[in-house]
Design an enzyme around this catalytic site. Structure first.
Site: not given
Ligand SMILES: *[C@@H]1O[C@H](CO)[C@@H](O)[C@H](O)[C@H]1NC(C)=O
Ligand SMILES: *[C@@H]1O[C@H](CO)[C@@H](O)[C@H](O)[C@H]1NC(C)=O
Ligand SMILES: *[C@@H]1O[C@H](CO)[C@@H](O)[C@H](O)[C@H]1NC(C)=O
Ligand SMILES: *[C@@H]1O[C@H](CO)[C@@H](O)[C@H](O)[C@H]1NC(C)=O
Ligand SMILES: *[C@@H]1O[C@H](CO)[C@@H](O)[C@H](O)[C@H]1NC(C)=O
Ligand SMILES: *[C@@H]1O[C@H](CO)[C@@H](O)[C@H](O)[C@H]1NC(C)=O
Ligand SMILES: CC(=O)N[C@H]1CO[C@H](CO)[C@@H](O)[C@@H]1O
Length: 540
Positions: A111, A192, A213-214, A216
């Site tokens: 990423k 994401s 993070t939450s 993704s």
């Protein structure tokens, strides 16, 4: 050109069912070999070991596949100009008799927020960081290289890991454009780690790394019909990964099979003196062989927790119907289904963690840069740049997330932050996931992957998502305000296996058995697939 598979779909799935094949086969040097859309690490190692192809052939094939679909899907923002050179070197090491392990010579995409000290950018999709330089490889990049993997390029993402805007779209970044997922035209890729999801789904590399993070990793993994492992916070180092929150950020593999994801996790996990959270890895930092002794019959002895009091209140959605049949299937395979209700499903959750961490953690990341092209050192300066740089598309894509972070008025050194953190540790701990996991002695707690991320995120707990099902042909198409299809025929979704901190080994065992008993990934095909295969290279 990408091939559009609509028409041949029905025919080939009938053939597959009749012939009993689950993988598409191509041929290399006249020998049958799995298509790069199905290939596993074991397949690649076998092909490399036997001299059927080289890592140079592999890199060439993957680069061509990226070019085939990138114009439509924008999954990859940049390929590594050194990839062929690295492949040649790793081929030489292999020929000389050294094998670096299962990832030796295997191309992996990462990423575009995981830094490499090479010719590639690390921008989080923002023009603010295009041209920025880091002092070293991130620990993730170091680990991949040590394991012999070829870092093939950088995947596009929701800009700033979806931590900028209140009205942007999943998979959009100012520098990389809009990622689309391959199971329906204009499909919302979720985010994401959007490009990482698409890239692994289509075989633009063997697999990819994402960050979470939450949601993704879990969310784009499920929408792209792949496996995602969101590791315990602290299992994988965040050093030189563009941050949102030190309390919630984690880096994990996104792959087509549980076993491949497990192999990659083992390679990237471990203690890093530059990320103190990795001190909490148990057994003095020793990483288990996650992919060893995986057993398709493991459900026979598994205890599966169902958290009834936090599941969606309606049972009628396709996703919940699929969820209950997954639970039934596990039961019929011998699993014991147990009640794993949260002790206090209404415990309050603070929203102050991410903004307060971001204000501090962003400053620390920027301070490490050796070249900082726009001289940006704080969130205030980043906002100023973003709002005035035309390619950032402000105000059409706003900066609402940052605006509210700056409105918070404090960062993660303030006492109010510690109060907020304790609140979340209670809600996700004793009152929530960790408490239920411990109390029930479950091997895994299951939930649809659309619902799982937040419960684990607030306590840094691990989750594995595995393909569960997909929307049927007659599903009504839902399009969001940015023109992306969020729901429609063929669009996949996943099942999450959740656990206590550092329980990855157990979660992987259960997820593997569920995967082997269902093989859902093979039941739905993307509408767009690259056609280049390894056999097209190597002068055959
Ligand atoms: C991806 O596609 C875009 C748009 O066609 C192109 O500009 C870019 O060079 C491509 N990137 C790669 C790595 O192929
Ligand atoms: C392979 O071994 C030869 C002979 O010892 C050496 O010259 C060469 O540098 C080695 N290549 C690699 C890639 O290790
Ligand atoms: C790790 O913790 C030590 C002791 O608290 C601290 O001095 C050091 O700065 C920390 N290192 C990092 C990279 O955060
Ligand atoms: C949904 O179905 C499951 C399994 O049949 C059942 O245990 C549960 O109580 C139902 N939940 C609701 C809200 O109806
Ligand atoms: C965090 O807040 C403290 C106290 O207000 C301040 O001294 C410090 O500079 C802030 N750090 C950042 C990175 O904003
Ligand atoms: C996004 O929000 C900003 C600020 O509220 C607004 O100016 C802009 O028009 C919005 N964009 C869209 C497409 O709604
Ligand atoms: C770096 C890069 O290749 N960016 C491309 C990503 O896709 C967009 C289109 O959405 C192109 O404009 C960019 O050049």
């Amino acid at each position: 050109m990408p091939s559009v598979r609509h028409i041949i779909l029905t025919v080939s799935s009938v053939w597959l069912a009749v012939a009993g094949f689950t993988s598409a086969l191509t041929s290399v040097k006249g020998k049958p070999f799995p298509s790069l859309i199905d290939v596993t690490i074991d397949d690649l190692q076998e092909g490399l070991r036997s001299g059927l192809f080289s890592s140079v052939d592999l890199v060439n094939a993957y680069l061509a596949r990226i070019q085939e679909v990138n114009g439509t899907l924008h999954a990859v923002t940049e390929v590594n100009p050194d990839a062929l050179h690295i492949a040649r070197e790793l081929d030489g090491v292999r020929i000389n008799g050294t094998n670096l392990g299962p990832l030796h010579g295997v191309p992996i995409l990462i990423k575009n927020n995981i830094a490499t000290k090479d010719k590639m950018d690390n921008s989080a999709g923002s023009w603010a960081l295009v041209g920025a330089k880091v002092p070293a490889d991130s620990f993730m990049a170091q680990k991949l290289r040590k394991a012999g993997a070829i870092i093939l390029g950088k995947t596009n993402l929701s800009q700033w890991a979806n931590y900028r805007s209140g009205n942007s779209s999943n998979g959009w970044s100012a520098h990389g454009g809009q990622v689309l997922a391959p199971y329906y035209p204009n499909q919302d890729p979720s985010g994401s780690s959007s490009g990482s999801g698409v890239a692994s789904a289509l075989g633009l590399a063997l697999a990819s790394l994402g960050t979470e993070t939450s949601g993704s990793i879990l969310s784009p993994a499920q929408k792209n019909n792949i496996v995602g492992i969101k590791p315990t916070v602290g299992l994988t180092s965040r050093h030189l990964v563009i941050p949102i929150s030190e309390h919630q950020d984690t880096i994990g593999p996104m792959a087509r099979t549980v076993k491949d994801a497990a192999i990659i996790l083992e390679a990237i996990a471990g203690f890093d003196p530059k990320d103190n959270y990795t001190h909490s890895i148990p057994h003095c930092g020793k990483i288990p062989h996650y992919a060893a002794r995986l057993d398709a019959e493991y459900l026979k002895e598994a205890r599966i927790g169902v958290p009834y009091n936090v599941l969606p209140s309606s049972n009628t959605s396709e996703e919940m119907v699929a969820f209950w049949s997954a639970v039934e299937l596990m039961q019929s395979e011998g699993a014991t289904i147990i009640d794993a209700n949260w002790a206090d499903a209404n415990a309050p959750i603070s929203t102050a963690i991410l903004p307060a961490d971001f204000i501090s953690n962003l400053v620390s990341y920027l301070a490490e840069l050796t070249v900082n092209p726009h001289n940006i050192h704080s969130l205030e300066e980043l906002r100023e740049f973003t709002q005035s740089f035309p390619l950032e598309q402000y105000p059409d894509r706003d900066t609402a997330t940052w605006d509210s972070a700056l409105d918070l008025g404090y960062n993660n050194t303030n006492f109010r932050f510690w109060e907020a953190l304790q609140m979340n540790y209670y809600a996700g701990g004793e009152a929530g996931l960790l408490g239920a996991y411990e109390r029930t002695g479950a091997d895994a707690i299951v939930m649809p992957s659309s619902n799982s991320p937040g419960f684990a995120a607030i306590v840094g707990a691990p989750v594995v998502t595995v393909p569960m099902s997909f929307y049927p042909e007659d599903t009504e198409v839902v399009i969001n305000s940015r023109g992306l299809v969020t729901r429609g025929p063929n669009i996949p979704y996943g099942l999450s296996f959740m656990g206590g901190k550092f329980t990855e080994e157990k979660l992987i065992k259960v997820a593997y058995a569920y995967e082997q008993k269902t093989l859902v990934r093979k039941k739905v095909q993307p509408y767009i697939v690259p056609t280049t295969e390894i056999g097209d290279f190597g002068g055959f």
